[in-house]
Write a protein that holds these residues in place. Structure first.
Motif, PDB file in Angstrom:
ATOM      1  N   UNK A  22       0.835  -1.203   0.000  1.00  0.00           N
ATOM      2  CA  UNK A  22       0.000   0.000   0.000  1.00  0.00           C
ATOM      3  C   UNK A  22       0.873   1.259   0.000  1.00  0.00           C
ATOM      4  N   UNK A  23       0.573   2.149  -0.932  1.00  0.00           N
ATOM      5  CA  UNK A  23       1.383   3.356  -1.107  1.00  0.00           C
ATOM      6  C   UNK A  23       1.231   4.284   0.101  1.00  0.00           C
ATOM      7  N   UNK A  24       0.002   4.507   0.542  1.00  0.00           N
ATOM      8  CA  UNK A  24      -0.231   5.424   1.673  1.00  0.00           C
ATOM      9  C   UNK A  24       0.462   4.922   2.938  1.00  0.00           C
ATOM     10  N   UNK A  25       0.327   3.628   3.205  1.00  0.00           N
ATOM     11  CA  UNK A  25       0.921   3.067   4.429  1.00  0.00           C
ATOM     12  C   UNK A  25       2.447   3.075   4.308  1.00  0.00           C
ATOM     13  N   UNK A  26       2.970   2.830   3.108  1.00  0.00           N
ATOM     14  CA  UNK A  26       4.426   2.846   2.915  1.00  0.00           C
ATOM     15  C   UNK A  26       5.006   4.232   3.214  1.00  0.00           C
ATOM     16  N   UNK A 235      -1.916  -3.047  -1.793  1.00  0.00           N
ATOM     17  CA  UNK A 235      -2.655  -1.799  -1.989  1.00  0.00           C
ATOM     18  C   UNK A 235      -3.991  -2.064  -2.676  1.00  0.00           C
ATOM     19  N   UNK A 236      -5.096  -1.761  -1.986  1.00  0.00           N
ATOM     20  CA  UNK A 236      -6.428  -1.990  -2.569  1.00  0.00           C
ATOM     21  C   UNK A 236      -6.603  -1.140  -3.837  1.00  0.00           C
ATOM     22  N   UNK A 237      -5.911   0.005  -3.899  1.00  0.00           N
ATOM     23  CA  UNK A 237      -6.023   0.858  -5.085  1.00  0.00           C
ATOM     24  C   UNK A 237      -5.339   0.202  -6.287  1.00  0.00           C
ATOM     25  N   UNK A 254     -10.367 -14.763 -10.378  1.00  0.00           N
ATOM     26  CA  UNK A 254      -9.070 -14.266  -9.915  1.00  0.00           C
ATOM     27  C   UNK A 254      -9.070 -14.169  -8.398  1.00  0.00           C
ATOM     28  N   UNK A 255      -8.016 -14.693  -7.785  1.00  0.00           N
ATOM     29  CA  UNK A 255      -7.847 -14.547  -6.334  1.00  0.00           C
ATOM     30  C   UNK A 255      -6.714 -13.547  -6.092  1.00  0.00           C
ATOM     31  N   UNK A 256      -7.022 -12.450  -5.412  1.00  0.00           N
ATOM     32  CA  UNK A 256      -6.005 -11.437  -5.094  1.00  0.00           C
ATOM     33  C   UNK A 256      -5.754 -11.539  -3.588  1.00  0.00           C
ATOM     34  N   UNK A 257      -4.545 -11.946  -3.246  1.00  0.00           N
ATOM     35  CA  UNK A 257      -4.249 -12.220  -1.830  1.00  0.00           C
ATOM     36  C   UNK A 257      -3.672 -11.016  -1.111  1.00  0.00           C
ATOM     37  N   UNK A 258      -3.932 -10.970   0.203  1.00  0.00           N
ATOM     38  CA  UNK A 258      -3.251 -10.025   1.104  1.00  0.00           C
ATOM     39  C   UNK A 258      -3.522  -8.555   0.750  1.00  0.00           C
ATOM     40  N   UNK A 259      -4.787  -8.226   0.567  1.00  0.00           N
ATOM     41  CA  UNK A 259      -5.155  -6.853   0.202  1.00  0.00           C
ATOM     42  C   UNK A 259      -5.640  -6.107   1.450  1.00  0.00           C
ATOM     43  N   UNK A 260      -5.179  -4.875   1.642  1.00  0.00           N
ATOM     44  CA  UNK A 260      -5.662  -4.038   2.740  1.00  0.00           C
ATOM     45  C   UNK A 260      -7.128  -3.683   2.513  1.00  0.00           C
ATOM     46  N   UNK A 263     -11.769  -0.066   6.222  1.00  0.00           N
ATOM     47  CA  UNK A 263     -13.072   0.462   5.771  1.00  0.00           C
ATOM     48  C   UNK A 263     -13.010   1.876   5.172  1.00  0.00           C
ATOM     49  N   UNK A 264     -11.962   2.659   5.497  1.00  0.00           N
ATOM     50  CA  UNK A 264     -11.856   3.987   4.883  1.00  0.00           C
ATOM     51  C   UNK A 264     -11.269   3.914   3.473  1.00  0.00           C
ATOM     52  N   UNK A 265     -10.932   2.698   3.022  1.00  0.00           N
ATOM     53  CA  UNK A 265     -10.384   2.505   1.671  1.00  0.00           C
ATOM     54  C   UNK A 265     -11.225   1.556   0.820  1.00  0.00           C
ATOM     55  N   UNK A 266     -12.165   0.826   1.447  1.00  0.00           N
ATOM     56  CA  UNK A 266     -12.794  -0.292   0.739  1.00  0.00           C
ATOM     57  C   UNK A 266     -14.064   0.103  -0.004  1.00  0.00           C
ATOM     58  N   UNK A 267     -14.249   1.405  -0.260  1.00  0.00           N
ATOM     59  CA  UNK A 267     -15.415   1.857  -1.023  1.00  0.00           C
ATOM     60  C   UNK A 267     -15.527   1.176  -2.378  1.00  0.00           C
ATOM     61  N   UNK A 268     -14.398   0.848  -2.979  1.00  0.00           N
ATOM     62  CA  UNK A 268     -14.423   0.196  -4.298  1.00  0.00           C
ATOM     63  C   UNK A 268     -15.143  -1.156  -4.242  1.00  0.00           C
ATOM     64  N   UNK A 269     -14.980  -1.879  -3.139  1.00  0.00           N
ATOM     65  CA  UNK A 269     -15.643  -3.188  -3.019  1.00  0.00           C
ATOM     66  C   UNK A 269     -17.154  -2.962  -2.913  1.00  0.00           C
TER      67      UNK A 269
END
Ligand code: S3P
Length: 430
Positions: A22-26, A235-237, A254-260, A263-269
């Protein structure tokens, strides 16, 4: 580094993958690791250009950072007051997070510093952080009456902030919290909708007294931060491009593993599920104070929806790829309350309206969003990223379902957030 890429229609997006950190967390891991006492080890750090700009800035202020095998960073923290005046201008490259968060952090330092960036960053508004930081006592100068980089900062002598932000922006909130570390007393930031809360979480994880409340957050100044081990989730983005790729391409799983999945980022889901997308969260867990899951995505028939309000900041970086999903959905999608898209790496409303429109989609730009009339076939053609990483990657996803090959111009920018995007998308079916 202009480069271009050509993508042909896909017969299915399949496999098991991970996306980079994740870019923000990095960004925040370098900042807090540097201000902490002791060693911070960062696992899963995103080695992209934006985060390297932050890393370069802290090295220029005397922070020792070792790169260990596997891309792990070992940061030798210098304590809250251990940074040294940089000997040169700090170059933030294309990174809005670097320049805005650093403006806050440098406002607290008893030294002089100058921040600049590339030609895109030098056009982006900085008054949103410069204004409230000046009210705390920072002395900041910039072009355009203090709105545009380069910014020159003489820090020190800050009073705490009590600020009602007119926009939901994690960069504004974080800049003030980082400045608030250096103010005696409690800094409070309120925002109209909750923006990403990685700063609050990580400040708490490093030992600061952070108190979120409905509508805002408070922080007690002069904390003692202690180095920690940080595990950065995917990075969820970045995962969002692959979610939409699998949803719109028939025959995909498709299985995407280990995604952050903070809840303040998961609006896309939420947005993609409301559109009828099959996305399943598996193996939900917590990593260094951040929620994480594996995401299973299957091709789906999408439908148009209305998007606005509090979900907007929770998906703010995903609107380029949401507009791609909408172009392949049945019916109309209306995006509103998203005026902030006008001042991202580029004007993303204008960029996506023109790129999707250029391939035959029916898209109208609005002041604060877009109207996308879905279900129209997209043709092959040539489109431009306008130097924006997320426009380039979104158009690569659109190309998977176009009727002919799509050439995307100016794709070097994907190195800012996702250096191996092109290899990965090829591996799963492009
Ligand atoms: C970010 C905050 C968001 C987002 C950006 C990263 C952060 O910007 O768009 O990509 O790391 O704090 P705003 O605060 O301008 O909404």
């Amino acid at each position: 580094m202009i480069q271009k890429q050509t993508i042909s229609p896909s017969r299915g997006v399949k496999g098991d993958m991970t996306v980079p950190g994740d870019k923000s967390i990095s960004h925040r891991s370098i900042m807090l690791g540097s201000l902490a006492e002791g060693v911070t080890e960062v696992h899963g750090f995103l080695h992209g250009e934006d985060n390297h700009a932050t890393l370069g800035a802290f090295r220029a202020m005397g922070v020792l950072v070792d790169e260990l095998p596997g891309g792990v960073l070992r940061i030798h923290g210098r304590g809250l007051h251990g940074l040294a005046e940089p000997g040169d201008v700090l170059d933030c490259g294309n990174s809005g997070t670097t320049i805005r968060l650093m403006t806050g952090l440098l406002s607290g330092q008893n030294f002089f510093s100058v921040l600049t960036g590339d030609r895109y960053l030098r056009k982006r508004p900085m008054k949103r952080v410069v204004g409230p930081l000046a009210a705390m006592g920072a002395r900041i100068w910039g072009r355009g009456g203090g709105d545009l980089a380069p910014l020159a900062i003489q820090g020190g002598g800050l009073a705490p902030a009590d600020y009602d932000s007119p926009i939901a922006s994690a960069q504004v909130k974080s800049a003030l919290l980082l400045a608030g570390l250096y103010a005696e007393g409690v800094t409070t930031v309120r925002e109209p909708h909750l923006s990403r809360d990685h700063s609050e979480r990580m400040l708490g994880y490093f030992g600061a007294d952070v108190r979120p409340f409905p509508g805002g957050v408070s922080l007690v100044g002069h904390p003692r931060l202690t180095g920690r081990e940080v595990h950065v989730p995917g990075d969820i983005s970045s995962a969002a491009f692959f979610m939409v790729a699998a949803l719109i391409t028939p025959g995909s799983e498709l299985l995407i593993r280990n995604v952050g999945v903070n809840p303040t980022r998961s609006g896309i889901i939420d947005i993609l599920q409301e559109m009828g997308g099959s996305l399943q969260l598996l193996n939900e867990r917590e990593l260094s104070g951040e929620p994480v899951a594996d995401i299973l995505v299957k091709s789906s028939d999408l439908k148009g929806i209305e998007i606005g309000g509090s979900v907007v900041p929770r998906a703010i970086d995903e609107f380029p790829v949401v507009s791609v999903a909408a172009a392949f959905a049945e019916g109309t999608t209306i995006i509103s309350d998203a005026r902030e898209l006008r001042v991202k790496e580029t004007d993303r409303i204008a960029a996506m309206t023109s790129a999707l429109g250029g391939l035959g989609a029916r898209v109208e730009a609005r002041d604060d969003g877009m109207v996308i009339h879905g279900g129209q076939a997209l043709s092959g053609g040539t489109v431009s990223s306008r130097g924006d990483h997320r426009i380039a990657m979104s158009m690569a996803v659109a190309a998977l379902r176009a009727t002919g090959s799509v050439t995307i111009e100016d794709t070097g920018c994907t190195a800012t957030s996702f250096p191996d995007f092109w290899e990965l998308i090829e591996r799963v079916g492009a």
